[in-house]
Design an enzyme around this catalytic site. Structure first.
Site, short mmCIF file in Angstrom:
data_model
loop_
_atom_site.label_atom_id
_atom_site.label_comp_id
_atom_site.label_asym_id
_atom_site.label_seq_id
_atom_site.Cartn_x
_atom_site.Cartn_y
_atom_site.Cartn_z
N HIS A 184 4.39 -3.88 -8.14
CA HIS A 184 4.84 -4.81 -9.19
C HIS A 184 6.26 -5.29 -8.90
CE1 HIS A 184 1.92 -2.23 -11.63
NE2 HIS A 184 1.43 -3.44 -11.79
N GLY A 229 1.74 -2.98 -17.03
CA GLY A 229 2.65 -1.85 -17.11
C GLY A 229 2.27 -0.73 -16.15
N GLY A 272 -0.51 -10.52 -7.16
CA GLY A 272 -0.65 -9.75 -5.93
C GLY A 272 -1.97 -10.04 -5.22
N LEU A 297 4.35 0.60 -14.10
CA LEU A 297 4.83 -0.16 -12.94
C LEU A 297 5.10 0.73 -11.72
CD1 LEU A 297 7.30 -2.62 -14.73
CD2 LEU A 297 4.87 -2.93 -14.23
P1 AMP Z 1 -1.68 -4.91 -12.96
O1 AMP Z 1 -0.56 -4.34 -13.73
O2 AMP Z 1 -2.48 -3.91 -12.21
O3 AMP Z 1 -2.50 -5.90 -13.74
O4 AMP Z 1 -0.99 -5.78 -11.81
C1 AMP Z 1 -0.08 -6.81 -12.11
C2 AMP Z 1 0.14 -7.63 -10.86
O5 AMP Z 1 0.67 -6.79 -9.83
C3 AMP Z 1 -1.15 -8.26 -10.32
O6 AMP Z 1 -0.88 -9.58 -9.91
C4 AMP Z 1 -1.47 -7.35 -9.16
O7 AMP Z 1 -2.23 -7.99 -8.14
C5 AMP Z 1 -0.09 -6.98 -8.66
N1 AMP Z 1 -0.16 -5.75 -7.88
C6 AMP Z 1 -0.77 -4.59 -8.24
N2 AMP Z 1 -0.70 -3.69 -7.25
C7 AMP Z 1 -0.04 -4.30 -6.23
C8 AMP Z 1 0.33 -3.89 -4.92
N3 AMP Z 1 0.03 -2.69 -4.44
N4 AMP Z 1 1.02 -4.77 -4.14
C9 AMP Z 1 1.33 -6.01 -4.62
N5 AMP Z 1 0.99 -6.45 -5.85
C10 AMP Z 1 0.31 -5.62 -6.65
#
Ligand code: AMP
Length: 298
Positions: A51, A45, A163, A47
């Site tokens: 995301h 979340g 990501g 977001l």
């Molecule tokens: P998180 O909510 O931080 O666990 O991230 C969820 C997904 O979004 C994970 O696969 C992250 O690697 C991806 N993600 C987070 N930040 C970025 C970004 N700046 N660019 C691309 N993907 C991202």
């Protein structure tokens, strides 16, 4: 008949929102052909556009896109970090609706870890967790692997979108899919950055404004190392990067130059090596991570 199903409606948008495993499983049972192509984007979340880029990638390749929002307690090695993790559920739902996401799964901790039920949880190999995030956040990847395996079992997607931002995480999940022969394709999406180069992150909102204005330091350091890759030894580049990152309010935890698959630190490189630099830096009270592919073998 779908029981207990929440249908989220804005003016012209239909989006399913499930909070329990049971409700989602009922929904899944009633899907016909579409079930063969669910694209899954697991998130915690708060977001941002990073995301949403995963949602967009999934929408291009799948009949249905499901985003989970679950702040997984087992991957936080520090309870204060878990407490301070930003939570913006109403805004997240709006953003996902606008992005064309089809399904949101927003479970409670008891849904993911039912009390009294022992979930089998794969232990990632030492080589993949020994350094970088694994070294500085003990237990983190065990928690990540546990929650992703559990979520995959519930969601049953064809493809999983993660990501590159969390480079080590994506590599470990790739290992998990392979070693358990899970029939899921991993799609790793590029890092989305702010205009000044700072990698988008849910944690960025916690940055002090003055520190935020200088937080492009990570991207600048990674970019400079990439430029100088073939001009200096890796040892010198690493030492330079650590020194460059050690500025007022910034404290690097690591800057490692590793093989892109094994994640082992490299001593030297040949032109065919797959080389990635990964770093974690405390920016005031916020821990930022970033990485850059320095050279990719074809
Ligand atoms: P998180 O909510 O931080 O666990 O991230 C969820 C997904 O979004 C994970 O696969 C992250 O690697 C991806 N993600 C987070 N930040 C970025 C970004 N700046 N660019 C691309 N993907 C991202």
């Amino acid at each position: 008949m779908l029981c207990g199903l929440f249908l989220y409606l804005t003016s012209a948008i239909n989006m399913y929102l499930f909070k329990t495993v049971q409700d989602y499983s009922n929904f899944l049972q009633h899907l016909d052909g579409d079930a063969a192509s669910i694209g899954f984007v697991p998130t915690m979340g708060a977001l941002h556009d990073g995301h949403l880029s995963l949602i967009e990638a999934s929408r291009e390749q799948n009949a249905l896109t499901l985003c989970s929002i679950f702040v997984n307690p087992t991957q936080f090695n520090e309870s204060t970090d878990l407490k301070k993790y930003p939570r913006t559920p109403a805004q997240d739902i709006e953003m996902l609706a606008a992005a064309g996401c089809d399904i949101i799964f927003m479970p409670s901790a008891d849904e993911i870890y039912p009390p009294g039920v022992d979930l089998d949880s794969p232990i990632p190999p030492k080589g993949l967790v020994a350094n970088m995030e694994g070294q500085f956040r003990p237990g983190h990847f065990e928690g990540v692997v546990q929650v992703v395996k559990r979520l995959l079992g519930i969601v049953q997607p064809a493809r999983l979108y993660m990501g590159q931002k969390d480079y080590q995480q994506a590599a470990i999940i790739g290992w998990m899919l392979q070693s358990f022969e899970l029939p899921v394709e991993l799609v790793v999406c590029p890092i989305m950055r702010e205009e000044d180069g700072l990698a988008m992150s849910s944690r960025n909102v916690r940055l002090d404004p003055d520190i935020r204005s200088r937080a492009t330091l990570l991207y600048q350091t990674l970019s400079a190392v990439k430029e100088r890759l073939n001009q200096e030894s890796l040892e010198d580049l690493q030492a330079w990067a650590i020194a460059n990152l050690s500025q007022k309010d910034f404290r690097p935890e690591y800057f490692d130059i590793v093989d892109g698959v094994s994640l082992q630190p490299l001593q030297d490189i040949t032109p065919t090596d797959f080389v990635v630099a990964c770093t974690a830096v405390w920016a005031g009270e916020v821990r930022l991570i970033d990485n850059m592919i320095l050279q990719q073998n074809s």
